[in-house]
Design a protein around this motif. Structure first.
Motif, mmCIF file in Angstrom:
data_model
loop_
_atom_site.group_PDB
_atom_site.id
_atom_site.type_symbol
_atom_site.label_atom_id
_atom_site.label_comp_id
_atom_site.label_asym_id
_atom_site.label_seq_id
_atom_site.Cartn_x
_atom_site.Cartn_y
_atom_site.Cartn_z
ATOM 1 N N LYS A 287 44.291 39.418 37.413
ATOM 2 C CA LYS A 287 44.600 40.843 37.514
ATOM 3 C C LYS A 287 43.332 41.668 37.742
ATOM 4 C CE LYS A 287 48.797 40.914 34.656
ATOM 5 N NZ LYS A 287 49.397 41.435 33.402
ATOM 6 N N ALA A 288 42.263 41.316 37.004
ATOM 7 C CA ALA A 288 41.002 42.046 37.163
ATOM 8 C C ALA A 288 40.440 41.851 38.566
ATOM 9 C CB ALA A 288 40.006 41.585 36.103
ATOM 10 N N GLU A 289 40.488 40.615 39.076
ATOM 11 C CA GLU A 289 39.981 40.349 40.415
ATOM 12 C C GLU A 289 40.829 41.055 41.473
ATOM 13 O OE1 GLU A 289 40.016 36.151 40.712
ATOM 14 O OE2 GLU A 289 38.256 35.834 39.430
ATOM 15 N N LEU A 290 42.146 41.119 41.244
ATOM 16 C CA LEU A 290 43.023 41.801 42.185
ATOM 17 C C LEU A 290 42.741 43.294 42.217
ATOM 18 C CD1 LEU A 290 45.394 41.626 44.146
ATOM 19 C CD2 LEU A 290 46.946 41.868 42.202
ATOM 20 N N LEU A 297 39.676 47.231 49.357
ATOM 21 C CA LEU A 297 40.517 47.308 50.541
ATOM 22 C C LEU A 297 41.072 48.705 50.796
ATOM 23 C CD1 LEU A 297 42.602 44.006 50.229
ATOM 24 C CD2 LEU A 297 40.732 44.484 51.810
ATOM 25 N N ALA A 298 40.908 49.622 49.833
ATOM 26 C CA ALA A 298 41.506 50.946 49.977
ATOM 27 C C ALA A 298 41.016 51.655 51.235
ATOM 28 C CB ALA A 298 41.215 51.788 48.741
ATOM 29 N N LYS A 299 39.719 51.453 51.552
ATOM 30 C CA LYS A 299 39.165 52.154 52.713
ATOM 31 C C LYS A 299 39.757 51.629 54.027
ATOM 32 C CE LYS A 299 35.130 49.079 52.953
ATOM 33 N NZ LYS A 299 33.655 49.035 52.946
ATOM 34 N N PHE A 300 40.323 50.398 53.988
ATOM 35 C CA PHE A 300 40.925 49.845 55.199
ATOM 36 C C PHE A 300 42.390 50.258 55.378
ATOM 37 C CE2 PHE A 300 37.572 46.738 54.120
ATOM 38 C CZ PHE A 300 36.850 46.748 55.295
#
Length: 459
Positions: A287-290, A297-300
């Motif tokens: 969960k932490a890694e996700l 990835l938000a900027k993509f």
């Protein structure tokens, strides 16, 4: 007849009472290691094959209908016998190959209307072979470790071979030439129960009604109903295979699951809990890694002009709302208008295909001589990208449902052939109309032939 039925009823009542005693003793019997099979074990952990023999009473009287409506109003009881081999697929379902033989007899035939008196008949049932599905119930229970009684129901299909002889005005006559035998289909439907007397032997008590696909089982065709007869039997079933293995048909998987649970010890449960705790820790780490990955990835995923292309890849930002864009976010050029022109030559190709189209009788199989003209239609669809509607029609011979299915199947068969030759499946529509749209009278052979057609419409 009443005497035979009374004896049979007393016998069945006694066996049921005895079976109830067996079932009650099962309540106080604890599961043994010989009854236990590890849950989800393969078939080779059980005995799945069995054979059985039986005997009983065979009579044209059944629980369906009245004696007064039968061809012969005084049914007699005769000895019947049978055998079978069964493959148990699951604890509740099996397939069974049956053999049955015996005699049928009756007297006091219905009036013929020709002055003849149908005194009596006797039919020798040489053999009846069938393949039956067997549904067992009652062996899966939470109350007992092992049920000693398994009720079952059967249904199947098979063939009859028999020799009927009738007595007309006191004279015995063979129904068939030279005393030959007749062959007909029949459907056996039955119910009963089995009593487990040992790990590999069962008492089999059952009642079966056999529906013949003919009205000459008693040598006399009367009325509009096919003949039927019943077979009440008692017999023994023997499980094949190693004596150390239980019968799958009598196996209670719920009891095995319960025994499996009881056999677990504390160390096994602690080990399972440790595995669960370790998995929970691994899940938290995932969960932490996700969460970190999602933030990166938000900027993509940001899309300021809502054109479906993220800003990171958008080469034409701020396009007006509703504009169709390509993969780089730039407006797509306006599509060219394509006009479809159908020539007289195109229509001739379709007319030839309709004229040459033939199917096997009563089927959706296209005959080979229809292929060349269909090939030309397929080439036309590929070359000019036409759309095609296929409409299947039939005459009024047969039921509405059968005709609707046949017309649809034939249209789909033509579509499948055209697609196999390269035509675009999305541009071909196949519809069946059955007998609802005739183009000629169904009262003549010529008219019915015209009504059996598949229409082609180019557009």
């Amino acid at each position: 007849m009443k005497k035979h039925l009374t004896k049979a009823s007393l016998l069945l009542t006694g066996l049921l009472a005895g079976g109830s005693v067996f079932a009650q003793t099962a309540d106080t019997t604890k599961a043994t290691t010989t009854d236990y099979v590890q849950p989800f074990s393969p078939d080779n952990a059980f005995r799945t094959w069995s054979v059985g023999v039986n005997g009983g009473l065979m009579t044209p009287f059944t629980i369906f209908g009245k004696k007064s409506s039968q061809d012969f109003r005084s049914p007699h009881s005769k000895i019947g016998y049978g055998a079978y081999i069964k493959k148990q697929i699951t604890s509740g379902f099996g397939l069974q190959a049956n053999f049955m033989g015996g005699q049928l007899a009756g007297a006091n035939g219905q009036p013929t209307g020709t002055g003849n008196t149908m005194d009596s008949y006797e039919t020798k049932l040489n053999y009846a072979l069938s393949l039956n599905a067997v549904l067992s119930v009652g062996n899966i229970t939470f109350r007992h470790n092992h049920n000693f009684i398994q009720p079952y129901a059967t249904v199947g299909i098979g063939g009859l071979n028999y020799n009927p002889t009738v007595v007309i005005n006191g004279t015995s006559q063979n129904v068939t030439a030279n005393g030959g035998s007749l062959n007909e289909w029949f459907v056996p439907v039955g119910a009963g129960f089995k009593i487990n007397v040992s790990r590999g032997i069962n008492i089999d008590l059952g009642y079966q009604v056999n529906f013949a696909y003919a009205d000459n089982l008693d040598g006399y065709r009367y009325g509009a109903h096919n003949d039927r007869f019943s077979y009440a039997h008692a017999g023994l079933e023997f499980a094949l295979g190693s004596k150390s293995k239980p019968q799958l048909a009598a196996h209670n998987p719920v009891s095995s699951i319960r025994t499996e649970y009881m056999m677990e010890n504390r160390n096994t449960r602690n080990q399972l809990q440790s595995q669960i705790d370790a998995q929970k820790a691994a899940n938290e780490q995932l969960k932490a890694e996700l969460a970190t990955t999602n933030a990166n990835l938000a900027k993509f995923t940001a899309d300021s002009d809502n054109d479906g292309v993220p800003d990171f890849y958008d080469k034409c930002p701020n396009t007006p709302a509703g504009t169709k864009v390509d993969g780089s976010g730039c407006p797509l050029p306006a599509p060219k208008q394509i006009t479809t022109v159908i020539t007289e030559e195109d229509r001739k190709v379709v007319r030839d295909a309709i004229a040459n189209l033939e199917f096997d009788f009563g089927k959706a199989t296209i005959r080979a001589h229809s292929y060349p003209s269909l090939d030309r239609v397929a080439k036309l669809l590929v070359d000019k990208n036409f759309s095609l509607k296929l409409a299947g029609h039939t005459d009024n011979v047969g039921s509405n449902d059968a005709n609707m299915k046949l017309s649809k199947d034939r249209a789909e068969s033509v579509k499948s052939y055209l697609v196999s030759k390269g035509a675009n499946a999305s541009r071909i529509e196949a519809t069946g109309y059955g007998e609802t749209q005739p183009i000629a009278s169904n009262k003549t052979a010529k008219g019915r032939q015209q009504n059996r057609r598949v229409e082609f419409t180019l557009y």
